[in-house]
Design an enzyme around this catalytic site. Structure first.
Site, PDB file in Angstrom:
ATOM      1  N   ASP A  80       0.843  -1.189   0.000  1.00 41.51           N
ATOM      2  CA  ASP A  80       0.000   0.000   0.000  1.00 41.51           C
ATOM      3  C   ASP A  80       0.887   1.251   0.000  1.00 41.51           C
ATOM      4  O   ASP A  80       1.799   1.362   0.826  1.00 41.51           O
ATOM      5  CB  ASP A  80      -0.885  -0.036   1.261  1.00 41.51           C
ATOM      6  CG  ASP A  80      -1.920   1.070   1.294  1.00 41.51           C
ATOM      7  OD1 ASP A  80      -2.358   1.499   0.213  1.00 41.51           O
ATOM      8  OD2 ASP A  80      -2.294   1.481   2.406  1.00 41.51           O
ATOM      9  N   HIS A  81       0.634   2.167  -0.908  1.00 41.54           N
ATOM     10  CA  HIS A  81       1.365   3.448  -0.954  1.00 41.54           C
ATOM     11  C   HIS A  81       2.885   3.333  -0.956  1.00 41.54           C
ATOM     12  O   HIS A  81       3.551   3.943  -0.107  1.00 41.54           O
ATOM     13  CB  HIS A  81       0.950   4.363   0.208  1.00 41.54           C
ATOM     14  CG  HIS A  81      -0.405   4.932   0.055  1.00 41.54           C
ATOM     15  ND1 HIS A  81      -0.692   6.002  -0.769  1.00 41.54           N
ATOM     16  CD2 HIS A  81      -1.588   4.545   0.587  1.00 41.54           C
ATOM     17  CE1 HIS A  81      -1.988   6.257  -0.710  1.00 41.54           C
ATOM     18  NE2 HIS A  81      -2.564   5.383   0.090  1.00 41.54           N
ATOM     19  N   HIS A 178      -8.125   9.754   4.131  1.00 42.56           N
ATOM     20  CA  HIS A 178      -7.535   8.706   4.967  1.00 42.56           C
ATOM     21  C   HIS A 178      -7.863   8.980   6.440  1.00 42.56           C
ATOM     22  O   HIS A 178      -7.991  10.128   6.840  1.00 42.56           O
ATOM     23  CB  HIS A 178      -6.023   8.679   4.808  1.00 42.56           C
ATOM     24  CG  HIS A 178      -5.583   8.029   3.534  1.00 42.56           C
ATOM     25  ND1 HIS A 178      -4.870   8.698   2.587  1.00 42.56           N
ATOM     26  CD2 HIS A 178      -5.769   6.784   3.061  1.00 42.56           C
ATOM     27  CE1 HIS A 178      -4.628   7.885   1.580  1.00 42.56           C
ATOM     28  NE2 HIS A 178      -5.158   6.717   1.839  1.00 42.56           N
ATOM     29  N   GLY A 179      -7.954   7.933   7.223  1.00 43.46           N
ATOM     30  CA  GLY A 179      -8.188   8.113   8.656  1.00 43.46           C
ATOM     31  C   GLY A 179      -9.671   8.228   8.961  1.00 43.46           C
ATOM     32  O   GLY A 179     -10.519   8.033   8.102  1.00 43.46           O
ATOM     33  N   HIS A 208      -9.440   4.673  -2.094  1.00 43.38           N
ATOM     34  CA  HIS A 208      -8.650   4.739  -0.855  1.00 43.38           C
ATOM     35  C   HIS A 208      -9.433   5.527   0.186  1.00 43.38           C
ATOM     36  O   HIS A 208     -10.323   6.296  -0.163  1.00 43.38           O
ATOM     37  CB  HIS A 208      -7.330   5.462  -1.106  1.00 43.38           C
ATOM     38  CG  HIS A 208      -6.290   4.605  -1.729  1.00 43.38           C
ATOM     39  ND1 HIS A 208      -5.046   4.446  -1.197  1.00 43.38           N
ATOM     40  CD2 HIS A 208      -6.323   3.834  -2.836  1.00 43.38           C
ATOM     41  CE1 HIS A 208      -4.343   3.628  -1.968  1.00 43.38           C
ATOM     42  NE2 HIS A 208      -5.093   3.248  -2.975  1.00 43.38           N
ATOM     43  N   GLY A 209      -9.031   5.379   1.423  1.00 46.41           N
ATOM     44  CA  GLY A 209      -9.667   6.187   2.459  1.00 46.41           C
ATOM     45  C   GLY A 209     -11.130   5.845   2.620  1.00 46.41           C
ATOM     46  O   GLY A 209     -11.969   6.713   2.827  1.00 46.41           O
TER      47      GLY A 209
HETATM   48 ZN   LIG Z   1      -4.467   4.994   0.655  1.00 46.32          ZN
END
Ligand SMILES: [Zn+2]
Length: 289
Positions: A80-81, A178-179, A208-209
């Protein structure tokens, strides 16, 4: 069993579901994802971020792969990333069969050049590559970070990006962060942008996120055409909330007394996400063709 990301997402696209990519950085989180996938016959992606890999070390990956190889359920092991060539190379040496190279903060042409360079290195050795266009917001409390402002993916650029880089999948920015969102903040997904991208390309698309977005929006994005959704904060949150509760008992010190309930709490969230992504029980789709 370990399958390629291309196969994972191709079958998902055909079956109109999305596969959960769960960030795991401990044996407890990994067990929660793999055991829940097995219990519900659901394909899943094991995702590990470079910072997480640094913590769990390459040897842990051998354990993850052993679990995957012994399982009848299709899994992908995905970085990831990845932030650099060094991140990607480390992951491949450890045994990952899919990587993300995140050049989303770079100028457009530089992002293309970086992703193409990684694709040229990875494709000959059978490793899939995910790129990202636009930026995913940052709520300030996640390991993945992100930009402070969401820049939405331009649909026309998305097509150009996929063609020029040869990437196997594309993470799109349609208004996720994200988060976990601060109280009072209402994220909203831009479905019109997603529809526009889906109409222009056959490439698998990634969200994502996905933690803490409203369920109906996520389900709608899956219906429109998202094939992979990253989940990180939500499962970690569930795990540690339960840990804190269990550890209120000051006498406890044995892992086998502390963690089983925490793993169960995590599994509960893993299953909820799989249901939301319409991927529950879809393992059999991978053996149908
Ligand atoms: Zn991500």
């Amino acid at each position: 069993m370990l399958i390629s990301m291309s196969k994972m997402l191709k079958v998902a696209k055909k079956g109109h579901f999305a596969v959960g990519a769960f960030n795991v950085s401990s044996s407890m989180l990994m067990r929660a994802v793999i055991e829940e996938a097995e219990a519900t016959q659901t394909p899943a992606i094991i995702a590990i971020h470079p910072d997480e890999l640094q913590f769990i070390t390459n040897e842990f990956i051998a354990y993850v792969l052993e679990k995957i190889h012994r399982s009848p359920i299709p899994f992908v092991l995905h970085l990831d990333h990845g932030g650099s060539l060094a991140d990607v190379e480390r992951a491949v040496h450890a045994g990952f069969n899919s990587v993300m190279i995140d050049g989303s903060k770079l100028p457009y042409e530089k992002n293309i050049a970086l992703v193409k360079q990684v694709v040229d290195l990875m494709h000959p050795i059978g490793v899939a590559v995910e790129g990202e266009l636009g930026t995913i917001g940052d709520t300030g409390n996640s390991i993945e970070g992100g930009a402070t402002k969401v820049i939405y993916t331009n649909p026309e650029q998305a097509v150009n990006f996929i063609e020029k880089t040869g990437a196997d999948s594309l993470a799109v920015a349609i208004g996720t962060a994200h988060g976990i969102y601060p109280k009072g903040f209402k994220p909203e997904l831009q479905m019109n942008i997603l529809r526009d991208i889906v109409e222009r390309t056959d490439s698998p698309l990634v969200l994502h996120g996905g933690s803490a977005n409203p369920d109906n929006e996520i389900a709608q994005a899956v219906t429109i055409g998202i094939q992979k959704i990253n989940i990180s904060s939500d499962i970690k949150h569930a795990f540690y909330v339960k840990c804190r509760e269990v550890l209120k008992n000051q006498e406890l010190r044995e892992p086998n007394q502390i963690y089983p309930e925490c793993i169960e709490a995590t599994k509960h969230v893993v299953r909820q996400k799989m249901q939301l992504f319409n991927s529950i029980g879809k393992s059999s789709n991978y053996f149908a063709e």
